[in-house]
Design a protein around this motif. Sequence first.
Motif, PDB file in Angstrom:
ATOM      1  N   PRO A 154       0.837  -1.210   0.000  1.00  0.00           N
ATOM      2  CA  PRO A 154       0.000   0.000   0.000  1.00  0.00           C
ATOM      3  C   PRO A 154       0.864   1.250   0.000  1.00  0.00           C
ATOM      4  O   PRO A 154       2.017   1.232   0.439  1.00  0.00           O
ATOM      5  CB  PRO A 154      -0.784  -0.144   1.312  1.00  0.00           C
ATOM      6  CG  PRO A 154       0.077  -1.008   2.177  1.00  0.00           C
ATOM      7  CD  PRO A 154       0.731  -1.984   1.248  1.00  0.00           C
ATOM      8  N   GLU A 155       0.297   2.359  -0.474  1.00  0.00           N
ATOM      9  CA  GLU A 155       1.024   3.621  -0.457  1.00  0.00           C
ATOM     10  C   GLU A 155       1.239   4.107   0.981  1.00  0.00           C
ATOM     11  O   GLU A 155       2.219   4.746   1.290  1.00  0.00           O
ATOM     12  CB  GLU A 155       0.256   4.680  -1.245  1.00  0.00           C
ATOM     13  CG  GLU A 155       0.422   4.587  -2.750  1.00  0.00           C
ATOM     14  CD  GLU A 155      -0.408   3.483  -3.367  1.00  0.00           C
ATOM     15  OE1 GLU A 155      -1.234   2.897  -2.646  1.00  0.00           O
ATOM     16  OE2 GLU A 155      -0.230   3.197  -4.564  1.00  0.00           O
ATOM     17  N   SER A 164      -4.422   2.534  -0.466  1.00  0.00           N
ATOM     18  CA  SER A 164      -3.785   2.227  -1.747  1.00  0.00           C
ATOM     19  C   SER A 164      -4.574   2.864  -2.878  1.00  0.00           C
ATOM     20  O   SER A 164      -5.791   2.733  -2.935  1.00  0.00           O
ATOM     21  CB  SER A 164      -3.709   0.714  -1.977  1.00  0.00           C
ATOM     22  OG  SER A 164      -3.151   0.443  -3.254  1.00  0.00           O
ATOM     23  N   ALA A 174      -5.120  -0.623  -5.657  1.00  0.00           N
ATOM     24  CA  ALA A 174      -5.250  -1.847  -4.873  1.00  0.00           C
ATOM     25  C   ALA A 174      -5.532  -3.069  -5.729  1.00  0.00           C
ATOM     26  O   ALA A 174      -5.261  -4.194  -5.310  1.00  0.00           O
ATOM     27  CB  ALA A 174      -6.365  -1.685  -3.837  1.00  0.00           C
TER      28      ALA A 174
END
Length: 263
Positions: free
Chosen positions: A27-28, A141, A144
């Motif tokens: 994830p970011e 995210s 995703a």
Amino acid sequence: MRKSAVALCAVAAVGAVAVVLVPATAPESSSGDVELLSVTVDGGRTVELGPDETRTVTVEVTARDDSGIRSVDPIGLWGPNYAALKVGRMTCAPLDPAGTTARCRGEATVAATARALFDDQAGSWFVDLRIRANDGDRYLSKNAAGFSLKHAARFDRAAAPARAAAGEAVTVRARLLRADWDGNTEVPQQGVFAYLQFRPDGSDTWTTLAATGADAGGELSLNVPARRSGTYQWYAPGDKWTAAAVSPELPLTVDGQSAHPGQ
């Protein structure tokens, strides 16, 4: 002009979807132990949207956290050329007695006639989401999972003789069309290759006999020898932007066929 208007709407209703993918990248942004398990759009099926069709699709997210999942929000679906589809409120339900894993569902509406979906927005899309856990953990995210939005395609004018003598050449025809969202109509698929297939009577297996490209009007035509009774159909595999299509079946009875015909 229309692209900037869509961008200003952020996740305004636009376009559509499919495919189930568990995220392959980190994830970011995340905190704690929130884990994204799966993302499904329209049950994992590619959505094939007709020229004047409106569809409601389900978006489903499965996630876990030791404290349980509180919400999946916001969530958006994004595509080429500023395309975006807003997902409605997600409702979450636990999947295990401990309540650590939850499945959250919401719906999105895609309409070809709303002038918010354009021909150049077909192709590869992605899911943007944020997951919140009961203890404050989160998972964010912007990519995703991936999914697809395609123009619906179909054959019409499918035709072949219903009866022929053994060895006689028969002509099998059809026209290949795809949805045009800009004009809310169907247009010929010029130059697209399609395959003529044959299934003998008593068989469940289709065999490809030949392939040909559609002309400027989407028309297809092939001459093939009739060797045994069975059924013809046309098949176009589609591509990144246009869905596959199968024609109506065209049965053929062959008179005087040999005991072991080659077709």
